[in-house]
Design an enzyme around this catalytic site. Sequence first.
Site, mmCIF file in Angstrom:
data_model
loop_
_atom_site.group_PDB
_atom_site.id
_atom_site.type_symbol
_atom_site.label_atom_id
_atom_site.label_comp_id
_atom_site.label_asym_id
_atom_site.label_seq_id
_atom_site.Cartn_x
_atom_site.Cartn_y
_atom_site.Cartn_z
ATOM 1 N N CYS A 110 3.890 20.665 24.307
ATOM 2 C CA CYS A 110 4.223 20.760 25.722
ATOM 3 C C CYS A 110 4.992 19.382 26.149
ATOM 4 O O CYS A 110 5.131 19.712 28.235
ATOM 5 C CB CYS A 110 2.329 20.062 26.435
ATOM 6 S SG CYS A 110 1.872 18.851 25.579
ATOM 7 N N ASP A 169 1.455 18.243 20.513
ATOM 8 C CA ASP A 169 1.515 17.337 21.549
ATOM 9 C C ASP A 169 1.603 15.390 20.979
ATOM 10 O O ASP A 169 1.115 15.795 19.556
ATOM 11 C CB ASP A 169 0.098 17.743 22.464
ATOM 12 C CG ASP A 169 -0.317 16.686 23.496
ATOM 13 O OD1 ASP A 169 1.217 15.781 23.575
ATOM 14 O OD2 ASP A 169 -1.317 16.500 23.224
ATOM 15 N N ARG A 228 6.108 26.261 32.969
ATOM 16 C CA ARG A 228 5.358 25.295 34.638
ATOM 17 C C ARG A 228 5.216 25.721 35.495
ATOM 18 O O ARG A 228 4.063 26.284 36.368
ATOM 19 C CB ARG A 228 5.934 23.625 33.812
ATOM 20 C CG ARG A 228 5.163 23.203 32.862
ATOM 21 C CD ARG A 228 3.323 23.058 32.451
ATOM 22 N NE ARG A 228 2.988 23.379 33.267
ATOM 23 C CZ ARG A 228 2.801 21.455 33.164
ATOM 24 N NH1 ARG A 228 2.949 20.030 32.602
ATOM 25 N NH2 ARG A 228 1.822 20.693 34.438
ATOM 26 N N GLN A 262 -0.576 23.925 32.007
ATOM 27 C CA GLN A 262 0.213 23.511 30.752
ATOM 28 C C GLN A 262 -0.278 25.076 30.221
ATOM 29 O O GLN A 262 0.603 25.404 29.721
ATOM 30 C CB GLN A 262 -0.051 22.241 30.139
ATOM 31 C CG GLN A 262 0.366 22.513 28.515
ATOM 32 C CD GLN A 262 2.382 22.196 28.789
ATOM 33 O OE1 GLN A 262 2.402 21.365 29.675
ATOM 34 N NE2 GLN A 262 3.159 23.068 28.492
ATOM 35 N N ARG A 298 -4.055 14.042 38.568
ATOM 36 C CA ARG A 298 -3.729 13.899 37.216
ATOM 37 C C ARG A 298 -4.360 13.010 37.594
ATOM 38 O O ARG A 298 -4.542 11.776 37.679
ATOM 39 C CB ARG A 298 -2.213 13.605 37.119
ATOM 40 C CG ARG A 298 -2.244 13.434 35.576
ATOM 41 C CD ARG A 298 -1.107 12.880 34.887
ATOM 42 N NE ARG A 298 -0.717 14.332 34.454
ATOM 43 C CZ ARG A 298 0.555 14.517 33.672
ATOM 44 N NH1 ARG A 298 0.850 13.822 33.577
ATOM 45 N NH2 ARG A 298 0.485 15.837 32.906
ATOM 46 N N HIS A 350 -5.924 20.492 30.356
ATOM 47 C CA HIS A 350 -4.959 20.116 30.697
ATOM 48 C C HIS A 350 -4.355 22.107 30.886
ATOM 49 O O HIS A 350 -3.049 22.279 30.507
ATOM 50 C CB HIS A 350 -3.469 19.949 30.062
ATOM 51 C CG HIS A 350 -2.648 19.499 30.694
ATOM 52 N ND1 HIS A 350 -2.580 19.924 31.910
ATOM 53 C CD2 HIS A 350 -0.925 18.877 29.646
ATOM 54 C CE1 HIS A 350 -0.827 19.512 32.441
ATOM 55 N NE2 HIS A 350 -0.211 18.575 31.576
HETATM 56 N N1 CP Z 1 3.548 18.514 29.891
HETATM 57 C C1 CP Z 1 3.279 17.855 30.677
HETATM 58 O O1 CP Z 1 2.246 17.690 31.486
HETATM 59 O O2 CP Z 1 4.098 17.036 30.753
HETATM 60 P P1 CP Z 1 4.536 15.643 32.068
HETATM 61 O O3 CP Z 1 3.136 15.016 31.005
HETATM 62 O O4 CP Z 1 5.961 14.974 32.202
HETATM 63 O O5 CP Z 1 3.578 16.142 33.769
HETATM 64 N N1 NVA Z 2 -2.080 14.833 25.563
HETATM 65 C C1 NVA Z 2 -1.196 14.233 26.138
HETATM 66 C C2 NVA Z 2 -0.062 15.272 27.023
HETATM 67 C C3 NVA Z 2 0.599 14.846 27.844
HETATM 68 C C4 NVA Z 2 1.532 16.159 29.120
HETATM 69 C C5 NVA Z 2 -1.459 13.091 27.502
HETATM 70 O O1 NVA Z 2 -2.563 13.006 27.967
HETATM 71 O O2 NVA Z 2 -1.200 11.658 27.302
#
Ligand code: CP
Ligand code: NVA
Length: 313
Positions: free
Chosen positions: A271, A231, A299, A139, A109, A136
């Site tokens: 999400c 989101d 997930r 997701q 990430r 993502h």
């Molecule tokens: N939806 C998602 O990716 O959640 P987290 O940021 O908790 O991993």
């Molecule tokens: N769009 C959000 C998603 C988190 C799972 C971010 O990037 O923070």
Amino acid sequence: MNFKGRHMLTLFDYTPEEIQYFLDLGVELKVEYKKNGGHPDRKPLKKSLGMMFEKTSTRTRVSFETGIWELGGQPLFLSFRDTQLVGTGEAPSDTAQVLSRYLGGIMARVYKHKTLTEMAEFATIPVINGLCDLYHPCQILADLQTIEEHKGKLKGLKLVYVGDGNNVAHSLMIGCTKMGMDVSIVCPDDYQPDAEITKKVQVIADKIGTKLEITSDIPAGVKDADVVYTDTWISMGDESQKEIRLKAFKDFTVNKELMAHAKNDAIFLHCLPAHRGYEVTDEVIDSKQSVVFDEAENRKHAQKAVMLALMSD
Ligand code: CP
Ligand code: NVA
């Protein structure tokens, strides 16, 4: 279909048939897990997954960590804070080559998609995108699995995403379009999805014969939705724009009035993490239409499918 050793950086790299394979395998793994609490009849995936996090996470971390363990492998949590990548500025290319000597896969990430492409170029093991600034994908595999679970199909459905044209919106546009769904992105004019990504998705939509719409008109955009999705308005990395974003998105809350424009049997997805009272109200996220916790659960099942396909010998 050959998945061995491939990366999962964006769903652009996978065909509809391959995406369907992940979804079907995710369903199988879910059934097996519910029945046995594991996978006694499967050959264990005796691989280690390095899980690199440049940003915080609940779902991604826990679902990958428990997922690889349930498959017979082991997770290694590698915070960017505690590794040399950030600490001493070791190049992502060198990090990827070193980790390839120890691990069976890397899930990362990151802030910049480029960090992932650089790692993927030099890694000899699969690199899986656990969220970056642009995409993502894991997701959205879980989202598609959830939609199919609740609606019995994907093709022909209309998904409406309300909010920021961000990483989640991009991956939804790609994944849903590839699976034959119409996609409507309802957002303020200044927060539309990336133009290049939109152009590429439009080419796919034209080829498949689905609709892709980007609009700031809430009633028109949400009309006839089978799935309503939102989101956060402030993604990780956007915190300094908090005040200006709260103003820009103030009319884009998914509330009961907005849901009334969708079909009566529409489902609601997010999400997560959710910011209740901002992008969604309690009455929507806690309503019967909301499937956000099935979505979060999926997930793990969807990602186990990805790890099995990409990391198996
Ligand atoms: N939806 C998602 O990716 O959640 P987290 O940021 O908790 O991993
Ligand atoms: N769009 C959000 C998603 C988190 C799972 C971010 O990037 O923070």
